[in-house]
Design an enzyme around this catalytic site. Structure first.
Site, PDB file in Angstrom:
ATOM      1  N   CYS A  56     -19.110  29.711  12.423  1.00 43.96           N
ATOM      2  CA  CYS A  56     -17.980  28.848  12.026  1.00 43.96           C
ATOM      3  C   CYS A  56     -17.483  29.211  10.632  1.00 43.96           C
ATOM      4  O   CYS A  56     -16.273  29.190  10.369  1.00 43.96           O
ATOM      5  CB  CYS A  56     -18.409  27.378  12.045  1.00 43.96           C
ATOM      6  SG  CYS A  56     -18.952  26.827  13.669  1.00 43.96           S
ATOM      7  N   ASP A  75       8.217  21.687  21.180  1.00 44.50           N
ATOM      8  CA  ASP A  75       8.477  20.501  22.014  1.00 44.50           C
ATOM      9  C   ASP A  75       7.233  19.632  22.168  1.00 44.50           C
ATOM     10  O   ASP A  75       7.228  18.690  22.960  1.00 44.50           O
ATOM     11  CB  ASP A  75       9.000  20.937  23.401  1.00 44.50           C
ATOM     12  CG  ASP A  75       8.019  21.881  24.118  1.00 44.50           C
ATOM     13  OD1 ASP A  75       6.926  22.166  23.558  1.00 44.50           O
ATOM     14  OD2 ASP A  75       8.335  22.342  25.225  1.00 44.50           O
TER      15      ASP A  75
END
Ligand code: BEZ
Length: 242
Positions: free
Chosen positions: A46, A140
């Protein structure tokens, strides 16, 4: 089943982040968005991933993409770990703050509702960690792409940039991009587009590859944002359509 399908409106959730409280749609505004999760703070893979995204943040901004990260750790852990990420990945002069917020989903509410948990990776209490998810959200606010990697495999963020290039091109032009495509290389004419329509939509030319079946479905045209030739060596062995 929790989770999202391509084309779904991405939930307009509110969450605590390292940059304050965020409401997703307001945070994204008119931009594209990428929400990416990681299993746990203070873990090695990570640390490389969030550092790589920090280093690529200018490339994402150039493409009008806003980034937001998530894991099931606390805000306090995110803030402490951010310093390690920067120290490991960035020159002092490059950045003194991660260029994106990290959501603190310590109650796992978002991780559950967005289908982000990895049942094979558990914390010391036996609770599942977040998988390495990527959600690309269009202007959108609909889901355009999702990726789901296990904790043990770090992602290629160069691939995610490439995917954004393809998604943005195909949102604007009626083309498809082939395997390993990069901007500037030939694109493909969608299989459901009649030949006459393709000829009028792509004045730079439509080229089809001869195939044993005799069917002309492998049709290329130059990248419409970068009109040139179909320069790709293997793919250039194509015949112009009459
Ligand atoms: C890591 O980021 O290194 C990691 C996290 C959870 C499981 C395995 C690896």
């Amino acid at each position: 089943m929790p989770g999202l399908l391509l084309g779904d409106v991405f939930p307009n959730f509110e969450a605590e982040t390292t940059c304050g409280r965020v409401k997703l749609h307001e945070y994204l505004g008119d931009s594209w968005g990428i929400l990416f999760s990681h299993p746990r703070d203070y873990t090695p893979v990570c640390t490389t991933e969030l550092g790589r995204v920090a280093r690529l943040s200018g490339e994402f901004s150039k493409r009008g993409v806003k980034l937001i990260a998530l894991s099931i750790d606390s805000l306090e852990d995110h803030c402490g770990w951010s310093k390690d990420i920067l120290a490991y990945n960035c020159e002092k002069s490059e950045c003194c703050k991660l260029p994106y917020p990290i959501i603190a989903d310590s109650k796992r509410e978002l991780a559950v509702s967005l289908g982000m948990l990895d049942p094979d990776e558990k914390d010391k209490d036996g609770l599942p960690l977040t998988a390495r998810c990527v959600f690309v959200i269009g202007t959108d606010k609909r889901l355009k792409l999702s990726l789901l990697y296990p904790a043990t495999t770090g992602r290629s963020f160069d691939e995610i940039l490439r995917v954004v290039d393809s998604l943005q091109l195909t949102a604007e032009k009626r083309v498809a991009t082939p395997a390993d495509w990069k901007p500037g290389e030939c694109v493909m004419v969608p299989p459901n587009m009649p030949e006459e329509e393709a000829a009028s939509l792509f004045p730079a030319g439509v080229f089809s590859k001869e195939l044993p079946s005799g069917k002309k479905y492998l049709r290329y045209t130059p990248d419409p944002r970068n009109q040139g030739e179909c320069v790709d060596t293997e793919r250039s062995q194509t015949e112009p359509n009459s």
